[in-house]
Scaffold this active site. Structure first.
Site, short mmCIF file in Angstrom:
data_model
loop_
_atom_site.label_atom_id
_atom_site.label_comp_id
_atom_site.label_asym_id
_atom_site.label_seq_id
_atom_site.Cartn_x
_atom_site.Cartn_y
_atom_site.Cartn_z
N TRP A 199 0.85 -1.20 0.00
CA TRP A 199 0.00 0.00 0.00
C TRP A 199 0.88 1.25 0.00
O TRP A 199 2.08 1.14 0.28
CB TRP A 199 -0.92 0.00 1.23
CG TRP A 199 -2.22 0.71 0.96
CD1 TRP A 199 -2.61 1.92 1.43
CD2 TRP A 199 -3.28 0.23 0.13
NE1 TRP A 199 -3.85 2.24 0.94
CE2 TRP A 199 -4.28 1.22 0.13
CE3 TRP A 199 -3.48 -0.92 -0.65
CZ2 TRP A 199 -5.47 1.09 -0.59
CZ3 TRP A 199 -4.66 -1.05 -1.37
CH2 TRP A 199 -5.64 -0.05 -1.33
N ASP A 250 0.06 11.00 -0.24
CA ASP A 250 -1.02 12.00 -0.16
C ASP A 250 -2.34 11.33 0.22
O ASP A 250 -2.42 10.10 0.32
CB ASP A 250 -1.15 12.74 -1.49
CG ASP A 250 -1.67 11.83 -2.60
OD1 ASP A 250 -1.34 10.63 -2.61
OD2 ASP A 250 -2.44 12.30 -3.46
N GLU A 253 -3.48 8.49 -1.73
CA GLU A 253 -2.68 7.28 -1.55
C GLU A 253 -1.81 6.95 -2.75
O GLU A 253 -1.49 5.81 -2.99
CB GLU A 253 -3.59 6.07 -1.25
CG GLU A 253 -4.70 6.38 -0.27
CD GLU A 253 -5.46 5.15 0.17
OE1 GLU A 253 -5.24 4.74 1.32
OE2 GLU A 253 -6.23 4.59 -0.61
N GLU A 254 -1.46 7.96 -3.50
CA GLU A 254 -0.74 7.68 -4.74
C GLU A 254 0.64 8.33 -4.83
O GLU A 254 1.53 7.78 -5.47
CB GLU A 254 -1.58 8.17 -5.93
CG GLU A 254 -2.88 7.42 -6.06
CD GLU A 254 -3.81 8.02 -7.09
OE1 GLU A 254 -4.67 7.29 -7.57
OE2 GLU A 254 -3.68 9.21 -7.41
N GLU A 478 -18.76 6.42 -4.65
CA GLU A 478 -17.58 7.27 -4.56
C GLU A 478 -17.54 8.24 -5.74
O GLU A 478 -17.26 9.42 -5.59
CB GLU A 478 -16.34 6.38 -4.56
CG GLU A 478 -15.02 7.10 -4.45
CD GLU A 478 -13.84 6.12 -4.55
OE1 GLU A 478 -13.65 5.54 -5.65
OE2 GLU A 478 -13.13 5.93 -3.54
C1 NOJ Z 1 -5.81 3.63 -6.52
C2 NOJ Z 1 -6.55 4.88 -6.21
O1 NOJ Z 1 -6.22 5.93 -7.02
C3 NOJ Z 1 -6.35 5.21 -4.79
O2 NOJ Z 1 -6.83 6.46 -4.48
C4 NOJ Z 1 -7.02 4.17 -4.02
O3 NOJ Z 1 -6.96 4.45 -2.66
C5 NOJ Z 1 -6.38 2.82 -4.29
N1 NOJ Z 1 -6.27 2.58 -5.70
C6 NOJ Z 1 -7.15 1.72 -3.65
O4 NOJ Z 1 -8.49 1.70 -4.03
C1 NOJ Z 2 -9.48 6.12 -2.12
C2 NOJ Z 2 -9.25 7.54 -1.76
O1 NOJ Z 2 -8.32 8.08 -2.67
C3 NOJ Z 2 -8.76 7.67 -0.35
O2 NOJ Z 2 -8.67 9.03 -0.03
C4 NOJ Z 2 -9.69 6.99 0.59
O3 NOJ Z 2 -9.16 7.04 1.88
C5 NOJ Z 2 -9.94 5.56 0.20
N1 NOJ Z 2 -10.31 5.46 -1.18
C6 NOJ Z 2 -11.03 4.93 1.05
O4 NOJ Z 2 -12.22 5.62 0.91
#
Ligand code: NOJ
Ligand code: NOJ
Length: 674
Positions: A199, A250, A253-254, A478
């Site tokens: 992750w 960030d 998560e990227e 979402e």
């Molecule tokens: C890629 C997405 O861009 C990111 O935001 C997300 O948290 C992960 N995959 C997991 O769903």
């Molecule tokens: C992807 C989003 O980019 C992130 O901000 C969020 O925490 C997860 N999904 C779970 O909702």
């Protein structure tokens, strides 16, 4: 067909003002074939007024001409209607995702107070608890609780405190609690076990956001005569003061780097945490010392030439930086006590408004569903234009955030009785009032009136966009498909409902309790300093709540206002250890010495230095530590290669110095590895 029974907890939760106009029992809520309830008849009659052109001429006092007014009234009525219907649904569906009894997660091993991001277990699998999502959701719940005490909501808040106290002790791939690193883990299994998959970690917004959410509730406790739930908050604050200058992923998560949202959240947590700590008689100096430096760093995300926040720096520059990250930072740090302050990017600040325009505009042409929509009208908003997740789409939470920022701004303008326009914010205002000019426009002036009506309609437009793409039964996912407008990706995303509820609470005029921003807008003199204060972390005891916890009066009390600044508790002197040592990847420099703060010569208790200032040209490791005034200190640096098994000591005699008597000045040691 059975009528959908609105659970008691929902009725309890709807704010008093709203529940007068919404009586859930009188609605035609019917269960449909899939067990979801829906409204009859459907509510989207929005297309008619789209035909009405924006051909109105402005009158002298800035009050809209009849056609324009008619259009605005229609918009308001449609948005009012949808909000009235959506509010109890959003409450219901948000609470459905919280353990142990939420309707979407019960009997699935989700402990009390744990927020599941979405009940979806595949495509995408969101059946986890993210610290960020949970904290933002609970921040909203705590604000709602403060404006309207209910037993049900109170139980939820206590559950959250207990679950997070436990979660802090769960070791995970980001680390453990001993040095705090484990607090930066972004997500856990719903039963609070660690998630061991790959992750983007760490994510450093989690601890400050959780502290902010917990502090909302802790302040209420204090105001009602009970001791706050401090130990859990304190761990998150220590993490914020220690790791704020280190890169991490960030909020999406990227991107590994420095994220505006994370930095802004950290600043707020430190300010608000210092305030609560001072009331409780706890040491707060690390927070008051670091907070202005965080704010100082926050300024460097601002691109003055193009008038927007570059959301990711020190990484992620392949993106253009225009990102809902910055809008979320602005709304989640809203505090009218700071007025339209630009340093803290208050929603009505010229920077935040200019940024709002630049970010929203970046989505106007890229999504088919936004095509042909006029520049002064709301569109569907995504995370950032380069997004490829599910092909890159608008998100409900980002679209609501765009509305929320504008509602925040309107609240402050009305409270101040004026609107200031600067060169920076002029392009934003010109989109809506073509004759707007730089200057301060007082309430009652034509420009003021034009702006208030135009921005109110613009804000409502974002809600209308979301309403158009939500499921007809009120459910929200979402994302919104960029071409078809279908709700897609994670269904029933908890954060989507929370974002709806906070945006519409602002629209209803509910101002969240402040965080002391008004006293925390000043930048330190001179260059930003980046000292990181080492913390000692402790597993919080299981929180115990007094049994007589009901509010003395059913109204929020606002007693905690003084924000401590500067230096308290100087009998602990801040010492920064700066050591230049070239290291290879995986090696860590630590400091160890004779005093307890330096581990009493136990290598297992040596304090790691931070490499956040390390460059190939200047291999600087450093950490700031509070040490008892007057101590005679002996110390050495050690290099750790593979855990403490691979310790190598500096050569030569022990290094020595005396800590001066109580002082607020940070003492610097400058050393080179030998
Ligand atoms: C890629 C997405 O861009 C990111 O935001 C997300 O948290 C992960 N995959 C997991 O769903
Ligand atoms: C992807 C989003 O980019 C992130 O901000 C969020 O925490 C997860 N999904 C779970 O909702």
């Amino acid at each position: 067909m059975a009528l959908f029974a609105v659970p008691n907890i929902i009725q309890d939760l709807i704010p008093a003002a709203a529940s007068e106009s919404i009586n859930p029992w009188t609605w035609n809520l019917n269960l449909n074939a899939s067990g979801l309830y829906e409204y009859l008849p459907t509510m989207h009659a929005l297309s008619k007024f789209a035909l009405l052109g924006a051909c109105a001429v402005q009158s002298v006092m800035g009050l809209p001409e009849p056609v324009e007014r008619h259009e605005a009234n229609l918009l308001k009525r449609n948005v009012d209607d949808w909000i009235n219907r959506e509010t109890p649904i959003a409450w219901e569906k948000l609470l459905c995702n919280i353990g142990p009894d939420g309707c979407a997660v019960r009997n699935q091993g989700v402990p009390a107070g744990v927020v599941v991001a979405s009940p979806s277990r595949s495509d995408p699998d969101y059946f986890y608890t993210w610290t960020r999502d949970a904290a933002l959701v609970y921040k909203g719940l705590a604000d709602a609780f403060r404006r309207n005490y209910t037993e049900g909501l109170h139980t939820q808040l206590k559950n959250f405190v207990s679950s997070q106290a436990k979660l802090q002790g769960v070791g995970n791939p980001a680390g453990g609690l001993n040095d705090g690193q484990g607090l930066g883990e972004p997500k856990f299994m719903v039963d609070l076990k660690e998630f061991t998959g790959e992750w983007g970690r760490p994510q450093r917004d989690g601890p400050p956001l959780r502290a902010i959410a917990l502090i909302r509730y802790a302040k209420w406790l204090v105001e009602n005569g009970h001791k706050a739930v401090w130990p859990t908050i304190e761990n998150d604050l220590k993490y914020s003061a220690q790791y704020w200058n280190q890169t991490g992923f960030d909020l999406w998560e990227e991107v590994p780097g420095s994220s505006f949202f994370t930095i802004a959240s950290t600043h707020r947590a430190l300010v608000e945490g210092a305030q609560l700590g001072a009331v409780l008689g706890k040491p707060t100096r690390a927070y008051t010392a670091v907070a202005p430096q965080v704010l100082c760093f926050q300024q460097s995300f601002w691109n003055a030439r193009e008038g927007f926040v570059v959301s990711n720096i020190n990484g992620g520059e392949w993106r253009r930086g225009r990102d809902a990250n910055s809008i979320l930072a602005s709304i989640h740090n809203f505090d009218p006590s700071a007025g339209c302050d630009a340093n803290t990017f208050q929603p009505c600040s010229d920077r935040a408004l200019s940024n709002h325009k630049v970010v929203v505009d970046s989505f106007r042409s890229i999504y088919n569903i936004n095509r042909g929509i006029a520049q002064n009208k709301a569109v569907a908003v995504g995370r950032y234009s380069e997004d490829v997740f599910y092909n890159g789409n608008p998100w409900f939470l980002a679209t609501f955030a765009a509305a929320e920022q504008l509602y925040d701004a309107l609240l402050v303008w009305k409270a101040q009785g004026s609107i200031a326009i600067t060169q920076t914010s002029l392009p934003f205002f010109r989109d809506h009032v073509s004759g707007a000019t730089v200057g301060t426009h007082a309430a009652g002036s034509a420009t003021y009136n034009q702006i208030v009506s135009a921005i109110t309609a613009y804000a409502d437009g974002f809600i209308e966009v979301a309403s158009k793409y939500a499921h007809s039964n009120g459910a929200m996912n979402e994302q919104i498909d960029r071409n078809t407008g279908q709700p897609i990706a994670a269904p029933d995303l908890t954060w989507s409902y929370s974002a709806f509820l906070t945006a519409t609470a602002r629209r209803d005029g509910y101002i969240p309790t402040g965080w002391g921003a008004g006293q925390a807008t000043a930048l330190p003199a001179g260059q930003c300093q980046k000292f990181e204060v080492a913390g000692n972390y402790n597993l919080p005891p299981t929180p115990v709540f007094p049994s007589n916890l009901t509010p003395a009066a059913n109204a929020p009390i606002e007693q905690i206002t003084a924000v401590p600044t500067g230096c308290t508790n100087p009998e602990k002197v801040f010492v920064t250890f700066n050591e230049r040592a070239s290291t290879s990847w995986g090696q860590v420099i630590k400091v160890v010495g004779n005093v307890p703060e330096l581990g009493s010569w136990d290598v297992n208790k040596a304090v790691p230095l931070s490499a956040s200032k390390y460059t190939s040209g200047d291999p600087l490791w450093s950490i700031t530590l509070p040490i008892q005034a007057g101590s005679s200190v002996q110390y050495k640096y050690i290099r750790i290669t593979n855990g403490v098994a691979g310790v190598s000591w500096e050569g030569g005699d022990n290094r020595a110095f005396s800590v001066p008597g109580a002082t607020c000045d940070v003492q610097n040691r400058w050393d080179n590895w030998r």
